[in-house]
Structure formats: C-alpha cells, structure tokens
Write a protein that holds these residues in place. Structure first.
Motif, PDB file in Angstrom:
ATOM      1  N   LYS A 189      22.719  55.686  14.555  1.00 24.77           N
ATOM      2  CA  LYS A 189      21.681  55.821  13.538  1.00 24.77           C
ATOM      3  C   LYS A 189      22.367  55.852  12.178  1.00 24.77           C
ATOM      4  CE  LYS A 189      18.275  58.552  14.591  1.00 24.77           C
ATOM      5  NZ  LYS A 189      17.395  59.733  14.773  1.00 24.77           N
ATOM      6  N   VAL A 190      22.092  54.878  11.357  1.00 24.12           N
ATOM      7  CA  VAL A 190      22.707  54.775  10.040  1.00 24.12           C
ATOM      8  C   VAL A 190      21.977  55.663   9.036  1.00 24.12           C
ATOM      9  CG1 VAL A 190      23.289  53.182   8.156  1.00 24.12           C
ATOM     10  CG2 VAL A 190      23.508  52.433  10.533  1.00 24.12           C
ATOM     11  N   ARG A 191      20.655  55.568   9.036  1.00 23.80           N
ATOM     12  CA  ARG A 191      19.837  56.415   8.166  1.00 23.80           C
ATOM     13  C   ARG A 191      18.583  56.826   8.925  1.00 23.80           C
ATOM     14  NH1 ARG A 191      21.844  52.598   4.877  1.00 23.80           N
ATOM     15  NH2 ARG A 191      20.131  51.147   5.330  1.00 23.80           N
ATOM     16  N   SER A 192      18.055  57.993   8.576  1.00 23.60           N
ATOM     17  CA  SER A 192      16.798  58.465   9.166  1.00 23.60           C
ATOM     18  C   SER A 192      15.879  58.952   8.064  1.00 23.60           C
ATOM     19  CB  SER A 192      17.061  59.587  10.174  1.00 23.60           C
ATOM     20  OG  SER A 192      17.717  60.672   9.541  1.00 23.60           O
ATOM     21  N   TRP A 193      14.611  59.111   8.406  1.00 24.79           N
ATOM     22  CA  TRP A 193      13.634  59.635   7.452  1.00 24.79           C
ATOM     23  C   TRP A 193      12.770  60.695   8.123  1.00 24.79           C
ATOM     24  CZ3 TRP A 193      13.027  59.640   2.394  1.00 24.79           C
ATOM     25  CH2 TRP A 193      11.826  60.131   1.886  1.00 24.79           C
ATOM     26  N   PRO A 194      12.706  61.918   7.599  1.00 23.02           N
ATOM     27  CA  PRO A 194      13.483  62.438   6.476  1.00 23.02           C
ATOM     28  C   PRO A 194      14.985  62.436   6.779  1.00 23.02           C
ATOM     29  CG  PRO A 194      11.619  63.862   6.980  1.00 23.02           C
ATOM     30  CD  PRO A 194      11.732  62.903   8.116  1.00 23.02           C
ATOM     31  N   PRO A 195      15.847  62.509   5.739  1.00 22.16           N
ATOM     32  CA  PRO A 195      17.289  62.392   5.938  1.00 22.16           C
ATOM     33  C   PRO A 195      17.826  63.369   6.987  1.00 22.16           C
ATOM     34  CG  PRO A 195      16.769  62.309   3.611  1.00 22.16           C
ATOM     35  CD  PRO A 195      15.485  62.666   4.318  1.00 22.16           C
ATOM     36  N   HIS A 196      18.516  62.818   7.983  1.00 23.93           N
ATOM     37  CA  HIS A 196      19.153  63.604   9.046  1.00 23.93           C
ATOM     38  C   HIS A 196      18.154  64.452   9.826  1.00 23.93           C
ATOM     39  CE1 HIS A 196      22.980  62.427   7.320  1.00 23.93           C
ATOM     40  NE2 HIS A 196      22.595  62.909   6.168  1.00 23.93           N
ATOM     41  N   ALA A 197      16.873  64.078   9.776  1.00 28.87           N
ATOM     42  CA  ALA A 197      15.887  64.972  10.384  1.00 28.87           C
ATOM     43  C   ALA A 197      14.744  64.267  11.060  1.00 28.87           C
ATOM     44  CB  ALA A 197      15.326  65.907   9.308  1.00 28.87           C
ATOM     45  N   GLY A 198      14.700  62.966  11.067  1.00 30.65           N
ATOM     46  CA  GLY A 198      13.512  62.318  11.598  1.00 30.65           C
ATOM     47  C   GLY A 198      13.771  60.989  12.251  1.00 30.65           C
ATOM     48  N   MET A 199      12.796  60.094  12.111  1.00 34.40           N
ATOM     49  CA  MET A 199      12.815  58.818  12.798  1.00 34.40           C
ATOM     50  C   MET A 199      13.906  57.907  12.253  1.00 34.40           C
ATOM     51  SD  MET A 199       9.548  56.841  11.095  1.00 34.40           S
ATOM     52  CE  MET A 199       9.932  55.320  11.951  1.00 34.40           C
ATOM     53  N   THR A 200      14.313  56.948  13.074  1.00 39.17           N
ATOM     54  CA  THR A 200      15.332  55.996  12.666  1.00 39.17           C
ATOM     55  C   THR A 200      14.787  55.087  11.579  1.00 39.17           C
ATOM     56  OG1 THR A 200      16.330  56.005  14.868  1.00 39.17           O
ATOM     57  CG2 THR A 200      16.808  54.115  13.460  1.00 39.17           C
ATOM     58  N   ALA A 201      15.521  55.000  10.472  1.00 38.41           N
ATOM     59  CA  ALA A 201      15.178  54.071   9.397  1.00 38.41           C
ATOM     60  C   ALA A 201      16.053  52.824   9.475  1.00 38.41           C
ATOM     61  CB  ALA A 201      15.343  54.746   8.044  1.00 38.41           C
ATOM     62  N   ARG A 220      10.306  57.013  27.725  1.00 37.57           N
ATOM     63  CA  ARG A 220       9.439  55.870  27.422  1.00 37.57           C
ATOM     64  C   ARG A 220      10.213  54.891  26.547  1.00 37.57           C
ATOM     65  NH1 ARG A 220      10.016  56.607  21.836  1.00 37.57           N
ATOM     66  NH2 ARG A 220       9.447  58.720  21.225  1.00 37.57           N
ATOM     67  N   THR A 221       9.536  53.811  26.155  1.00 39.56           N
ATOM     68  CA  THR A 221      10.138  52.807  25.285  1.00 39.56           C
ATOM     69  C   THR A 221      10.352  53.388  23.901  1.00 39.56           C
ATOM     70  OG1 THR A 221       8.915  51.098  26.476  1.00 39.56           O
ATOM     71  CG2 THR A 221       9.867  50.477  24.364  1.00 39.56           C
ATOM     72  N   GLY A 222      11.560  53.261  23.376  1.00 40.83           N
ATOM     73  CA  GLY A 222      11.873  53.744  22.042  1.00 40.83           C
ATOM     74  C   GLY A 222      11.417  52.764  20.979  1.00 40.83           C
ATOM     75  N   VAL A 226      10.216  52.488   5.731  1.00 43.36           N
ATOM     76  CA  VAL A 226      10.851  53.792   5.910  1.00 43.36           C
ATOM     77  C   VAL A 226      12.277  53.777   5.347  1.00 43.36           C
ATOM     78  CG1 VAL A 226      11.611  55.486   7.599  1.00 43.36           C
ATOM     79  CG2 VAL A 226       9.429  54.323   7.901  1.00 43.36           C
ATOM     80  N   ASP A 227      12.999  52.684   5.563  1.00 36.46           N
ATOM     81  CA  ASP A 227      14.375  52.619   5.085  1.00 36.46           C
ATOM     82  C   ASP A 227      14.441  52.555   3.567  1.00 36.46           C
ATOM     83  OD1 ASP A 227      17.157  52.612   5.696  1.00 36.46           O
ATOM     84  OD2 ASP A 227      17.222  50.486   5.145  1.00 36.46           O
ATOM     85  N   ALA A 228      13.438  51.961   2.929  1.00 39.89           N
ATOM     86  CA  ALA A 228      13.421  51.943   1.471  1.00 39.89           C
ATOM     87  C   ALA A 228      13.421  53.369   0.922  1.00 39.89           C
ATOM     88  CB  ALA A 228      12.195  51.174   0.975  1.00 39.89           C
ATOM     89  N   ALA A 229      12.608  54.230   1.512  1.00 44.93           N
ATOM     90  CA  ALA A 229      12.574  55.627   1.087  1.00 44.93           C
ATOM     91  C   ALA A 229      13.861  56.352   1.473  1.00 44.93           C
ATOM     92  CB  ALA A 229      11.370  56.328   1.711  1.00 44.93           C
ATOM     93  N   ALA A 230      14.383  56.058   2.665  1.00 40.85           N
ATOM     94  CA  ALA A 230      15.598  56.739   3.128  1.00 40.85           C
ATOM     95  C   ALA A 230      16.792  56.420   2.235  1.00 40.85           C
ATOM     96  CB  ALA A 230      15.896  56.331   4.572  1.00 40.85           C
ATOM     97  N   ARG A 231      16.931  55.173   1.815  1.00 39.80           N
ATOM     98  CA  ARG A 231      18.046  54.813   0.932  1.00 39.80           C
ATOM     99  C   ARG A 231      18.015  55.630  -0.352  1.00 39.80           C
ATOM    100  NH1 ARG A 231      20.958  50.054   1.608  1.00 39.80           N
ATOM    101  NH2 ARG A 231      20.385  48.802   3.425  1.00 39.80           N
ATOM    102  N   LEU A 232      16.843  55.739  -0.950  1.00 43.04           N
ATOM    103  CA  LEU A 232      16.716  56.518  -2.176  1.00 43.04           C
ATOM    104  C   LEU A 232      17.034  57.986  -1.937  1.00 43.04           C
ATOM    105  CD1 LEU A 232      13.467  54.931  -3.652  1.00 43.04           C
ATOM    106  CD2 LEU A 232      15.805  54.622  -4.467  1.00 43.04           C
ATOM    107  N   ALA A 233      16.572  58.505  -0.807  1.00 43.13           N
ATOM    108  CA  ALA A 233      16.802  59.915  -0.502  1.00 43.13           C
ATOM    109  C   ALA A 233      18.286  60.208  -0.328  1.00 43.13           C
ATOM    110  CB  ALA A 233      16.030  60.308   0.749  1.00 43.13           C
ATOM    111  N   TYR A 234      18.990  59.337   0.391  1.00 41.40           N
ATOM    112  CA  TYR A 234      20.415  59.570   0.616  1.00 41.40           C
ATOM    113  C   TYR A 234      21.189  59.507  -0.698  1.00 41.40           C
ATOM    114  CZ  TYR A 234      20.250  59.565   5.722  1.00 41.40           C
ATOM    115  OH  TYR A 234      20.027  59.891   7.040  1.00 41.40           O
ATOM    116  N   LEU A 235      20.812  58.572  -1.563  1.00 39.59           N
ATOM    117  CA  LEU A 235      21.492  58.463  -2.854  1.00 39.59           C
ATOM    118  C   LEU A 235      21.133  59.630  -3.768  1.00 39.59           C
ATOM    119  CD1 LEU A 235      21.023  54.649  -3.568  1.00 39.59           C
ATOM    120  CD2 LEU A 235      23.167  55.821  -3.013  1.00 39.59           C
ATOM    121  N   GLY A 236      19.849  59.965  -3.794  1.00 39.11           N
ATOM    122  CA  GLY A 236      19.383  60.998  -4.702  1.00 39.11           C
ATOM    123  C   GLY A 236      19.871  62.387  -4.357  1.00 39.11           C
TER     124      GLY A 236
END
Length: 418
Positions: A244-256, A304-306, A349-359
């Motif tokens: 998992k490279v990034r998740s949303w919320p950061p380090h706490a949720g679904m795979t971004a 189940r199916t991921g 989701v990844d668009a938000a995750a990228r900003l969160a990791y940087l911010g």
C-alpha cells in the motif's frame, strides 16, 4: 473483447456481484464486472439504482436494482438473492464484495447452494474472520503474529486497561463489518492517552463494542496486501502480494494507491494460515511488517473480493475473480507468475491522499524492495478506455457531496491510524 477460452473460462456460467448497503461508489464491483465481462462471461450485479458506476458498465448484462441498508433481517436479504437467482439462466458464481454479503452467503449456504456456485467454507468462519476480536483469537490460536489486542466488556475494564496500557493505542469497532447507525468509533482511531480513551468510552454504553489494539507506528512499519483464491483443499489457486503506497485517511483507511511486489515469505505465511483455519474462496488480507521485530502481523482478513484486486494479475491472465470462476466451474486455474511493476490508483481518493501526505509532512510509502522501474502499467479504479461510463457516473455522483465528504474524512483522519 478477448475470448475467455484462452484461460479456460466457462462463459456459459454467469457471475453475480453482491454487496449490501447504500454506497454506490464501489470500485471493487466495477473491477469484477470488467474482469470477467471482458472475457465473455455474462455479468450481473445488485445495485442501489440504475445510475451507479457498476450499473452503467458496458460489461454488465443487467443491473438488478435492490436497495439495501445492511440493517435488514437476514431472511429478507436471502430472499433478495433468491429473487435474483430466478432471473438468471442457471446457477451463477457469486462474488461478495463486502463483509456483510460474505457473512450472509456463508451462513445461508444451504439455502443458496441450489441456485449459486459457492466455495465450501464453514458457515461461521467468515463472520469470525471479519470480526477484529475473533480474528485476533484465531491468530493467537494458530501462532500467527498480530498486534496485541483486547476487547473490554465493561467500562470498568476500559478503566483497568487505561491505567496499565502503553499509549498510544488503536480503537476499532469489534464487529467492523456490521453497519450501525452509531458505531463506537468512526473507523480505526488512534488514542493518545488514558484521558482520551476514557472520554471516548463514556459514549460506548454498558458493553463497549470495541477492540483496543497495539499501535504500530508508521515510521517503523510497512503495509502489505495479499489477495488470493483458495480451493476446497486449502491450497492457493492464485496468490498475489503488494504494498500500500498511500491510504485515505493517511495510514488509517482504504487503499488510495498500491503496487505489486513479489513477497514469497508473506505469500507462504498467508497460505499456511488459510490452510490451518480451513478457509476456501477469495481472501483479501492486510499485513503490517514491523521493522522493530522483523515480523509480519495480520491486521485484517476480508473473506471476499478486495476492492483493489485488479492490481494483481498473473502472466497467464488470471486474477482472483477469474480464479474463483474457474475453480467453481470445475476448470483448472492456469499456473503463472505474478506480473510485477503493476500499480493501482483510486483516482478521486488518491488525489486527496497525495495532498494529505504532503500537507502533514508524511512521505508516501516506500518499502525497501519496491522495484525501481515499474513496467507493468497502471490500473485505474474507475477510468477505462473500453468502459468509460463508470468513471463519468462516479464523477457526477461525487461532484456535489464528494468534496464535503472528503473534507469530513480529512478532519476525522487527524486522530486515526491503521
């Protein structure tokens, strides 16, 4: 359209994608429809309405509109599945894409078996695997590393824990797969100290429905994903590993965002655990590698199916959904190696995750052995040149409430950790 015969698929047997609850923006179901539909398998899905992304896929033969909340009696949900079966031509392979559906199908196996092709799994096992407390108990029983967890039964037990625990800790809903109007915690929640824990616990009632878990700091950990399909004998028909490279919320949720990384050790650990517990079917597992003690620790087992399964494919063109269809129709799953260097991105989701990791001063996830060159291409959750409507519908549904929802997740993520 590629012919499913090249991997041995029986294209006379349809597939039915099943989820329970009102959340139309679910990319895992779209992935399953595309995976088999592209190879000529007739695909059907249960959807909230006719304008969900899944319902507008060109590879879906028909959407069976069946709104659910996840709070209906099991008998009513089973009746809904049987109604869908009557509209299909012969038995179909069922693909649950959430825990509620997986637990329902397993516990009503005998009623559903005459109408659907299902893996032979112990009826009570998926419920145990989807429960945070029961999964930890299974790990202890079979000697599988997992974050140390406890499930307090009363407020007094929470107080006792708070007086002795090493903080921070993580709080999770004990039965995370159950949809509730008012869950104990909004998701995986990082709790900094005793005072914060006791303040939270005052809202949990007489019987706290939570698991309190050891905290694994992101700076000392790596998040790994295993997707696999197992036969009735417990042997893997297909097994894949990635990070998992990034998740949303950061380090706490679904795979971004995620990528494939071959990890034979983790594939072996996962297969051994599945064989020990007697599970059959598709599995989506989250492991965390703890650099402090050099062990992989099992966080989640989704029976189940991921949602991100399409990041994985073998050199013979097999993913876990195709492997399940082959297995349940009596076909041989062609052997092949995992395709390396593939990336998977959930666009919005990844668009938000990228900003969160940087911010927040957080770098996205870089495991030690991540391949420097990625040649396997990128699989997008929504966008596909041969199937454009699901992405357009997802964008339209996100346009107004989506920005507000992502902002709420951002604010809520400040106290969360997975």
């Amino acid at each position: 359209m590629r012919d499913g015969l090249h991997i041995g698929l029986d294209t006379s047997v349809p597939g039915l994608v099943v989820k329970i609850g009102n959340y139309p923006l679910h990319h895992g179901g779209v992935g399953a429809i595309r995976s088999l539909g592209r190879l000529g398998v007739p695909m059907y899905a249960l959807t909230e309405d006719r304008w969900t992304p899944a319902a507008r896929s060109r590879y879906l033969r028909e959407a069976f509109v069946w709104p659910t909340t996840g709070c209906e009696p099991a008998e009513r949900l089973v009746d809904g599945l049987l109604a869908a079966a009557r509209r299909l031509r012969g038995p179909a392979v069922l693909f649950p894409t959430d825990e509620e559906a997986a637990v329902l199908v397993a516990e009503h196996h005998e009623e559903l078996r005459p109408h659907f092709l299902l893996p032979p799994v112990d009826p009570g096992l998926p419920r145990r695997l989807a429960s945070k407390q029961a999964l930890y108990e299974l790990c202890v029983e079979h000697g599988v590393p997992a974050p140390v967890s406890t499930a307090p039964q009363t407020y007094a037990e929470v107080e006792w824990f708070a007086s002795r625990a090493r903080f921070p800790v993580v709080a999770k809903n004990r039965e995370a797969y159950l949809r509730r109007a008012r869950p104990a915690v909004p998701g995986t929640t990082r709790v900094s100290g005793p005072r914060e824990l006791l303040a939270l616990a005052r809202g949990w009632g007489d019987r706290p429905g939570v698991v309190l878990q050891e905290y694994l700091p992101p700076r000392f950990a790596e998040d790994w994903i295993v997707h696999a399909c197992f036969g009735a004998d417990g042997e893997p028909r297909a097994v894949f590993t990635g990070v998992k490279v990034r998740s949303w919320p950061p380090h706490a949720g679904m795979t971004a965002a995620a990528c494939t990384v071959d990890n034979p050790e983790l594939a072996y650990l996962s297969a051994q655990f599945v064989k020990q517990i007697g599970y059959a079917g598709i599995a989506d597992m989250d492991w965390r590698f703890d650099r402090r003690d050099g062990r992989y620790k099992l966080l989640d087992f989704n029976p189940r199916t991921g949602a991100q399964f399409r990041m994985f494919e073998s050199t013979t063109g097999v993913d876990v959904v195709r492997a399940q269809h082959l297995e349940l129709t009596g076909r041989t799953v062609p052997a092949g190696e995992q395709r390396e260097g593939r990336r998977y991105v959930v666009e919005h989701v990844d668009a938000a995750a990228r900003l969160a990791y940087l911010g927040r001063g957080r770098r996205d996830y870089r495991p030690r052995d991540l391949p420097a060159g990625r040649t396997g291409g990128t699989e997008l959750a929504w966008a596909a040149a041969d199937d454009p409507l699901p992405a357009a519908v997802a964008l339209a549904r996100l346009a107004r409430p989506g920005a507000r929802h992502l902002w709420q997740l951002w604010r809520g993520s400040r106290g969360t950790h997975r």
